[in-house]
Each structure stands twice: as structure tokens, then as C-alpha cells.
Scaffold this motif. Structure first.
Motif, PDB file in Angstrom:
ATOM      1  N   ARG A 126     -20.645  15.456  39.876  1.00  0.00           N
ATOM      2  CA  ARG A 126     -21.575  14.538  40.541  1.00  0.00           C
ATOM      3  C   ARG A 126     -21.422  14.749  42.039  1.00  0.00           C
ATOM      4  O   ARG A 126     -20.296  14.863  42.545  1.00  0.00           O
ATOM      5  N   ASP A 127     -22.547  14.789  42.771  1.00  0.00           N
ATOM      6  CA  ASP A 127     -22.405  15.007  44.207  1.00  0.00           C
ATOM      7  C   ASP A 127     -22.102  13.692  44.918  1.00  0.00           C
ATOM      8  O   ASP A 127     -22.175  12.599  44.348  1.00  0.00           O
ATOM      9  N   GLY A 128     -21.750  13.819  46.200  1.00  0.00           N
ATOM     10  CA  GLY A 128     -21.250  12.665  46.936  1.00  0.00           C
ATOM     11  C   GLY A 128     -22.246  11.552  47.148  1.00  0.00           C
ATOM     12  O   GLY A 128     -21.850  10.400  47.370  1.00  0.00           O
ATOM     13  N   TRP A 129     -23.537  11.866  47.093  1.00  0.00           N
ATOM     14  CA  TRP A 129     -24.523  10.800  47.232  1.00  0.00           C
ATOM     15  C   TRP A 129     -24.563   9.916  45.990  1.00  0.00           C
ATOM     16  O   TRP A 129     -25.224   8.877  45.996  1.00  0.00           O
ATOM     17  N   GLU A 130     -23.843  10.319  44.951  1.00  0.00           N
ATOM     18  CA  GLU A 130     -23.683   9.465  43.774  1.00  0.00           C
ATOM     19  C   GLU A 130     -22.290   8.837  43.758  1.00  0.00           C
ATOM     20  O   GLU A 130     -22.139   7.620  43.861  1.00  0.00           O
ATOM     21  N   TRP A 131     -21.254   9.690  43.633  1.00  0.00           N
ATOM     22  CA  TRP A 131     -19.926   9.140  43.436  1.00  0.00           C
ATOM     23  C   TRP A 131     -19.418   8.393  44.671  1.00  0.00           C
ATOM     24  O   TRP A 131     -18.723   7.375  44.558  1.00  0.00           O
ATOM     25  N   CYS A 132     -19.770   8.867  45.879  1.00  0.00           N
ATOM     26  CA  CYS A 132     -19.256   8.212  47.079  1.00  0.00           C
ATOM     27  C   CYS A 132     -19.951   6.866  47.315  1.00  0.00           C
ATOM     28  O   CYS A 132     -19.324   5.904  47.790  1.00  0.00           O
ATOM     29  N   VAL A 133     -21.228   6.776  46.970  1.00  0.00           N
ATOM     30  CA  VAL A 133     -21.917   5.486  47.060  1.00  0.00           C
ATOM     31  C   VAL A 133     -21.290   4.498  46.079  1.00  0.00           C
ATOM     32  O   VAL A 133     -21.112   3.316  46.394  1.00  0.00           O
ATOM     33  N   ASP A 134     -20.939   4.973  44.883  1.00  0.00           N
ATOM     34  CA  ASP A 134     -20.237   4.106  43.929  1.00  0.00           C
ATOM     35  C   ASP A 134     -18.931   3.578  44.531  1.00  0.00           C
ATOM     36  O   ASP A 134     -18.583   2.400  44.363  1.00  0.00           O
ATOM     37  N   GLU A 135     -18.201   4.471  45.231  1.00  0.00           N
ATOM     38  CA  GLU A 135     -16.947   4.053  45.869  1.00  0.00           C
ATOM     39  C   GLU A 135     -17.212   2.980  46.914  1.00  0.00           C
ATOM     40  O   GLU A 135     -16.479   1.986  47.012  1.00  0.00           O
ATOM     41  N   ALA A 136     -18.268   3.169  47.710  1.00  0.00           N
ATOM     42  CA  ALA A 136     -18.582   2.201  48.757  1.00  0.00           C
ATOM     43  C   ALA A 136     -18.891   0.830  48.158  1.00  0.00           C
ATOM     44  O   ALA A 136     -18.369  -0.203  48.621  1.00  0.00           O
ATOM     45  N   VAL A 137     -19.722   0.820  47.128  1.00  0.00           N
ATOM     46  CA  VAL A 137     -20.129  -0.447  46.517  1.00  0.00           C
ATOM     47  C   VAL A 137     -18.922  -1.174  45.912  1.00  0.00           C
ATOM     48  O   VAL A 137     -18.821  -2.398  45.985  1.00  0.00           O
ATOM     49  N   SER A 138     -17.995  -0.412  45.334  1.00  0.00           N
ATOM     50  CA  SER A 138     -16.813  -1.021  44.719  1.00  0.00           C
ATOM     51  C   SER A 138     -15.689  -1.279  45.721  1.00  0.00           C
ATOM     52  O   SER A 138     -14.684  -1.904  45.373  1.00  0.00           O
ATOM     53  N   VAL A 278     -26.749   3.864  52.714  1.00  0.00           N
ATOM     54  CA  VAL A 278     -27.382   4.007  51.400  1.00  0.00           C
ATOM     55  C   VAL A 278     -26.984   2.835  50.500  1.00  0.00           C
ATOM     56  O   VAL A 278     -27.820   2.279  49.776  1.00  0.00           O
ATOM     57  N   ALA A 279     -25.716   2.458  50.547  1.00  0.00           N
ATOM     58  CA  ALA A 279     -25.245   1.360  49.707  1.00  0.00           C
ATOM     59  C   ALA A 279     -25.952   0.051  50.059  1.00  0.00           C
ATOM     60  O   ALA A 279     -26.274  -0.750  49.176  1.00  0.00           O
ATOM     61  N   VAL A 280     -26.211  -0.161  51.338  1.00  0.00           N
ATOM     62  CA  VAL A 280     -26.923  -1.365  51.759  1.00  0.00           C
ATOM     63  C   VAL A 280     -28.380  -1.303  51.328  1.00  0.00           C
ATOM     64  O   VAL A 280     -28.926  -2.256  50.761  1.00  0.00           O
ATOM     65  N   LYS A 281     -29.007  -0.170  51.585  1.00  0.00           N
ATOM     66  CA  LYS A 281     -30.442  -0.037  51.349  1.00  0.00           C
ATOM     67  C   LYS A 281     -30.784  -0.009  49.865  1.00  0.00           C
ATOM     68  O   LYS A 281     -31.736  -0.667  49.418  1.00  0.00           O
ATOM     69  N   ARG A 282     -30.050   0.752  49.088  1.00  0.00           N
ATOM     70  CA  ARG A 282     -30.426   1.001  47.701  1.00  0.00           C
ATOM     71  C   ARG A 282     -29.642   0.185  46.682  1.00  0.00           C
ATOM     72  O   ARG A 282     -30.082   0.036  45.548  1.00  0.00           O
ATOM     73  N   ARG A 283     -28.463  -0.306  47.087  1.00  0.00           N
ATOM     74  CA  ARG A 283     -27.632  -1.007  46.115  1.00  0.00           C
ATOM     75  C   ARG A 283     -27.394  -2.464  46.501  1.00  0.00           C
ATOM     76  O   ARG A 283     -26.631  -3.159  45.824  1.00  0.00           O
TER      77      ARG A 283
END
Length: 357
Positions: A126-138, A278-283
Motif C-alpha cells: 500500500r502506498d503512503g497516501w493510504e497507510w500513512c493517512v491511516d496512521e495520522a487518523v489513528s 488529507v486526513a482533515v479534508k477526506r477523513r
């Protein structure tokens, strides 16, 4: 004029700019050891046994990537190039033993033009725009140290002599300001949104002051950097992290091949800021929480990076005076990318700049 065609067999033909024909990638792999004219193959490592079957990676929009036998990836370049740094960098990294990449097997050329790269397939990637956003949200931050160490190990590897790059480190006495101020000026011109344009105009003086250190010529070590090192180029796969896409920055033409490592590091740290946006905008993440997250991950990444360079005896590679100006330049380049390629992306660099100022 007819569209150029490069034939690999009686039934498999590559037509630049067109979708890759089914079966073409398997045909390529069968001919690597004895390529027909006008193809030239630069082998790096022997291919493993490869079962039949292929499938396209739909997320690769710039080029055409095909997984063959769930074992290797054939990356076809939509626009064959005679100046791609990828084959040379892959060969160098393979020789010096840098492992945090998809293992390179071969580069395929037609004359001097790079047509395809063959590398290992990384399962469950998984690229960072997926896994790293998950890390940010958590709220996860543990990965940042690993990411910083890997980036430092990459630069140490790029600074290690090989038969490919026998003299990998040079000392440049140069001003890096021209490219940066040009990017700022163009960003001011092409940002059409009234509110964002007004904000940039009001802060032009601040941005120019931040870029000013780049105008001071001084001796700085330079190496063959990645050139486009952001979290989207870092895959998290079944066995860890891997850096991909050594093709250079698609938004920069005529960049010098040898650059300060601070440029790579600046791209990587600013991409953590983009992840927060991205985490703010999309999640729907809390902006204050994401500002704190980006600060903590940046600090952890930079600390791990500097520590790893020191352990390798390569602290002199990083000129920290260049880091902040390169970060400002990177945000200008993100605005250019948004204006020319992906308008909806503008929120990310504008969000970062508003956070900084």
C-alpha cells in the motif's frame, strides 16, 4: 506520420501512448536473455521462476504497470525516455546492497530510450497516501523513526562508491535560488482561486525571505538523490517499507542529477504535512490534532535521519541550512502540480502554508 511500433514477437507490439497489449509483459520476460532487435536489455539480477498470468495495476496512472505471475512487475513508460535516472540508480543500489527497494531485475531499452523496468512484486503493498493517512487518523507516530532511518540509509547508499557510480559524492559551490524563486513566481501566477491567490500575494515577502538562504553560494556535498521522495513513493508491504519510483520529479525539467540530500529530506517532511491535510479534508480529522501529529512525526523523522547519518559517519551529507528553504520551494511546486495536473490538490499545499504562516 505513423505511430512508432516496437515488436517483441509476431503477435506482441508496443505502441507508445496506447494501453499495453495483453500478453506483452509475459512476452518481454521470455525474451530478456535474448532480446530481438532493436531492443537492448540491461540485466541487474537473474529473474526468479515466474508462473503464467498477468494483471494490470490500475492505480499507476502515469505509466503502465503489469504484475506477472504474482512475482515481478513490468513498468512500461508511457513516454519512453532517454534520460531516466532509474536504471543507473537501481543498478547502483543493487550493487551497494541497499535492500529497501523492489529488487531490480532488468531495464529494457529501444536504442537509448528506456521502455520498461522489471522489478520484484511486493505483496500486500500500500502506498503512503493510504497507510500513512491511516496512521495520522489513528495518531500513530512510531513509523516516523523507521522512515527517517530508511531515508538516511538510502542517502548513505547513494554516497557509497560502486562500479556504476565510482565517484558518488561531489562538492558543489552553487546557489540553489534560481529554481526556487522561479517556482514561487509561477505559483503566484497560476493560482487562480481568488482567496488563495490573495493569500499568496499578501505573503510573498515572507516566502521570499524563507527562500533567501538558497541565494548564498556555499560548498555543499551533492549526490544522486531520489528526486521525488514523498510518502506516496514509500510502500508498506508484507515485509516492511520500500522506496519506489526513481524516475525523477515529473514536474521539474532540466534538474541537475546531483543535488543536496536536503532536497529529498524536505520533500519527505513536507509530505507528512500533506498527509495531515488529507486526513482533515477526506477523513474528517481534527485540524489541531493533525497539526500536532505532523509536528511530532516530522521531529521523529528528522531526529532518526540525523542519527543514522551520524552512525554511518556521513553527517556532512546534510546541510541543514537548506532544509527549510527547500520545504518552501516544495510547497510552491505542489501548487504548480495542482494548477497543471490536479486542481483539487491545491488545498494541501495551501493548508500547509497557512499553518506555517
Amino acid at each position: 506520420m505513423d505511430t512508432p511500433r516496437w515488436r517483441l514477437s509476431a503477435t506482441a507490439t508496443l505502441i507508445p501512448g496506447r494501453p499495453i497489449e495483453p500478453g506483452l509483459s509475459e512476452t518481454l520476460l521470455r525474451t530478456l536473455l535474448d532480446p530481438p532487435d532493436p531492443f537492448v536489455v540491461r540485466s541487474m539480477r537473474p529473474l526468479p521462476p515466474i508462473p503464467a498470468g498477468e494483471r494490470v495495476i490500475p492505480a499507476d496512472q502515469t505509466n503502465h504497470s503489469v504484475i506477472v505471475g504474482e512475482t515481478v512487475v513490468v513498468k512500461w513508460f508511457a513516454r519512453p525516455s532517454d534520460d531516466s535516472p532509474a536504471p543507473e540508480l537501481f543498478a547502483h543500489l543493487a550493487e551497494v546492497g541497499f535492500r529497501a527497494i523492489a529488487e531490480p531485475y532488468a531495464a529494457v531499452f529501444c536504442g537509448d530510450e528506456l521502455l520498461a523496468l522489471v522489478t520484484a512484486y511486493l505483496p500486500e503493498a500500500r502506498d503512503g497516501w493510504e497507510w500513512c493517512v491511516d496512521e495520522a487518523v489513528s495518531g500513530g507516530t512510531a513509523f516516523a523513526g523507521e522512515l527517517g532511518r530508511m531515508a538516511a540509509e538510502l542517502h548513505v547508499a547513494l554516497a557509497t562508491p560502486s562500479s556504476v557510480l565510482p565517484d558518488p559524492v561531489r562538492v558543489a559551490e552553487a546557489s540553489w535560488a534560481g529554481r526556487a524563486f522561479e517556482a514561487l513566481g509561477e505559483a503566484l501566477r497560476v493560482t487562480e482561486d481568488a482567496e488563495d491567490s490573495a493569500w499568496l500575494a499578501a505573503h510573498e515577502g515572507d516566502l521570499r525571505r524563507e527562500l533567501a538562504p538558497l541565494a548564498v553560494a556555499g560548498e555543499t556535498p551533492v549526490v544522486r538523490v531520489h528526486g521525488d521522495l514523498h510518502v506516496g513513493q514509500v510502500l508498506r508491504w508484507r515485509d516492511g517499507l520500500a522506496i519506489v519510483d526513481f524516475d525523477g520529479n515529473p514536474t521539474v525539467s532540466g534538474a541537475l542529477p546531483y543535488q543536496p540530500v536536503a532536497r529529498d529530506l524536505a520533500q519527505l517532511t513536507t509530505s507528512l504535512e500533506h498527509v495531515a491535510q488529507v486526513a482533515v479534508k477526506r477523513r474528517g480529522a481534527d485540524p489541531q490534532a493533525m497539526a500536532a501529529w505532523s509536528w511530532m512525526t516530522r521531529e521523529a523523522l528528522e531526529t532518526a535521519y540525523v542519527t543514522k547519518l551520524a552512525e554511518a559517519g556521513q553527517s556532512e551529507l546534510l546541510d541543514r541550512s537548506l532544509l527549510r528553504p527547500f520545504e518552501i520551494e516544495q510547497e510552491c511546486r505542489e501548487l504548480l502540480y495542482a494548477a497543471h495536473h490536479l486542481p483539487r490538490w491545491r488545498y494541501a499545499p495551501m493548508g500547509v502554508l497557512r499553518t506555517w504562516f
